[in-house]
Design a protein around this motif. Structure first.
Motif, PDB file in Angstrom:
ATOM      1  N   ASP A  76       0.866  -1.172   0.000  1.00  0.00           N
ATOM      2  CA  ASP A  76       0.000   0.000   0.000  1.00  0.00           C
ATOM      3  C   ASP A  76       0.903   1.222   0.000  1.00  0.00           C
ATOM      4  O   ASP A  76       1.758   1.371   0.876  1.00  0.00           O
ATOM      5  CB  ASP A  76      -0.901   0.006   1.238  1.00  0.00           C
ATOM      6  N   VAL A  77       0.710   2.091  -0.993  1.00  0.00           N
ATOM      7  CA  VAL A  77       1.553   3.265  -1.170  1.00  0.00           C
ATOM      8  C   VAL A  77       0.679   4.510  -1.035  1.00  0.00           C
ATOM      9  O   VAL A  77      -0.340   4.636  -1.730  1.00  0.00           O
ATOM     10  CB  VAL A  77       2.239   3.240  -2.553  1.00  0.00           C
ATOM     11  N   TYR A  78       1.068   5.418  -0.141  1.00  0.00           N
ATOM     12  CA  TYR A  78       0.313   6.636   0.129  1.00  0.00           C
ATOM     13  C   TYR A  78       1.139   7.820  -0.358  1.00  0.00           C
ATOM     14  O   TYR A  78       2.223   8.085   0.175  1.00  0.00           O
ATOM     15  CB  TYR A  78       0.032   6.758   1.626  1.00  0.00           C
ATOM     16  N   VAL A  79       0.629   8.535  -1.391  1.00  0.00           N
ATOM     17  CA  VAL A  79       1.410   9.582  -2.037  1.00  0.00           C
ATOM     18  C   VAL A  79       0.628  10.883  -2.165  1.00  0.00           C
ATOM     19  O   VAL A  79      -0.599  10.893  -2.205  1.00  0.00           O
ATOM     20  CB  VAL A  79       1.872   9.153  -3.447  1.00  0.00           C
ATOM     21  N   TYR A  80       1.380  11.965  -2.233  1.00  0.00           N
ATOM     22  CA  TYR A  80       0.870  13.269  -2.642  1.00  0.00           C
ATOM     23  C   TYR A  80       1.366  13.475  -4.071  1.00  0.00           C
ATOM     24  O   TYR A  80       2.548  13.247  -4.370  1.00  0.00           O
ATOM     25  CB  TYR A  80       1.433  14.388  -1.758  1.00  0.00           C
ATOM     26  N   LEU A  81       0.479  13.900  -4.953  1.00  0.00           N
ATOM     27  CA  LEU A  81       0.846  14.116  -6.348  1.00  0.00           C
ATOM     28  C   LEU A  81       0.919  15.605  -6.647  1.00  0.00           C
ATOM     29  O   LEU A  81       0.258  16.416  -5.994  1.00  0.00           O
ATOM     30  CB  LEU A  81      -0.173  13.457  -7.281  1.00  0.00           C
ATOM     31  N   ASN A  82       1.716  15.957  -7.654  1.00  0.00           N
ATOM     32  CA  ASN A  82       1.777  17.336  -8.122  1.00  0.00           C
ATOM     33  C   ASN A  82       0.456  17.679  -8.793  1.00  0.00           C
ATOM     34  O   ASN A  82      -0.148  16.834  -9.464  1.00  0.00           O
ATOM     35  CB  ASN A  82       2.920  17.527  -9.114  1.00  0.00           C
ATOM     36  N   SER A  83       0.012  18.919  -8.635  1.00  0.00           N
ATOM     37  CA  SER A  83      -1.237  19.319  -9.275  1.00  0.00           C
ATOM     38  C   SER A  83      -1.043  19.336 -10.791  1.00  0.00           C
ATOM     39  O   SER A  83       0.035  19.597 -11.289  1.00  0.00           O
ATOM     40  CB  SER A  83      -1.673  20.701  -8.786  1.00  0.00           C
ATOM     41  N   GLY A  84      -2.097  19.008 -11.501  1.00  0.00           N
ATOM     42  CA  GLY A  84      -2.054  19.047 -12.956  1.00  0.00           C
ATOM     43  C   GLY A  84      -1.615  17.755 -13.622  1.00  0.00           C
ATOM     44  O   GLY A  84      -1.601  17.672 -14.838  1.00  0.00           O
ATOM     45  N   VAL A  85      -1.247  16.750 -12.843  1.00  0.00           N
ATOM     46  CA  VAL A  85      -0.829  15.481 -13.451  1.00  0.00           C
ATOM     47  C   VAL A  85      -2.048  14.601 -13.687  1.00  0.00           C
ATOM     48  O   VAL A  85      -3.091  14.767 -13.058  1.00  0.00           O
ATOM     49  CB  VAL A  85       0.198  14.720 -12.571  1.00  0.00           C
ATOM     50  N   ASN A  86      -1.921  13.661 -14.585  1.00  0.00           N
ATOM     51  CA  ASN A  86      -2.969  12.683 -14.838  1.00  0.00           C
ATOM     52  C   ASN A  86      -2.840  11.599 -13.773  1.00  0.00           C
ATOM     53  O   ASN A  86      -1.901  10.800 -13.800  1.00  0.00           O
ATOM     54  CB  ASN A  86      -2.799  12.117 -16.246  1.00  0.00           C
ATOM     55  N   VAL A  87      -3.784  11.572 -12.854  1.00  0.00           N
ATOM     56  CA  VAL A  87      -3.694  10.685 -11.694  1.00  0.00           C
ATOM     57  C   VAL A  87      -3.616   9.208 -12.097  1.00  0.00           C
ATOM     58  O   VAL A  87      -2.752   8.480 -11.606  1.00  0.00           O
ATOM     59  CB  VAL A  87      -4.841  10.951 -10.698  1.00  0.00           C
ATOM     60  N   PRO A  88      -4.482   8.714 -13.005  1.00  0.00           N
ATOM     61  CA  PRO A  88      -4.373   7.298 -13.381  1.00  0.00           C
ATOM     62  C   PRO A  88      -3.028   6.950 -14.036  1.00  0.00           C
ATOM     63  O   PRO A  88      -2.481   5.874 -13.804  1.00  0.00           O
ATOM     64  CB  PRO A  88      -5.524   7.087 -14.363  1.00  0.00           C
TER      65      PRO A  88
END
Length: 142
Positions: A76-88
């Motif tokens: 299980d990986v818990y991440v914060y993503l940069n805004s504007g990226v394609n999440v899938p």
């Protein structure tokens, strides 16, 4: 966090075995996850926050490795993503990268990689002094 049980690696040709603590696998996966484009940060917890205050770094933060009932590894990986990226797309890249890294480092297969997007990280806003400097540049005399 990880289970207290050790993961057993056994050689095909020899009867020797190697035990790996799941925390080691968490560190491997966390380092690999941070290198994927679009990942801003890993989610920490109270322990990792205290470690950071004390000048230590918790490299396994944001990852939890466990064994299911069949003995298969699940991450299980818990991440914060940069805004504007394609999440899938970023999630798929994370799964591919983590699976590849685990096989390269330990020769273990991950049965499941669950990506949990905890939040988005937005770029910092310009400060007022930065905006003022850009809007009103000083005239230079020759």
């Amino acid at each position: 966090m990880a289970d207290n049980s050790k993961i057993l690696l056994s050689g095909d040709e020899t009867q020797e075995a190697i035990q790996i603590d799941p925390k080691v696998l968490e560190v491997i996966l966390a380092i690999a996850a941070e290198k994927v484009d679009g990942v801003a940060a890993m989610r920490g917890n109270l322990k990792s926050s205290l470690s950071k205050v004390l000048g230590r770094e918790d490299r396994g933060k944001g990852v939890s490795v466990s064994l299911d009932d069949n003995g298969d590894l699940i991450a299980d990986v818990y991440v914060y993503l940069n805004s504007g990226v394609n999440v899938p797309s970023v999630a798929a890249a994370l799964q591919k990268s983590l699976k590849r890294q685990m096989v390269q480092m330990t020769d273990l297969e991950l049965a499941d990689i669950n990506v949990h997007v905890v939040g988005l990280v937005f770029p910092e806003e310009l400060t007022e002094s930065d905006a003022t400097e850009e809007l009103f540049p000083e005239d230079k005399e020759d």
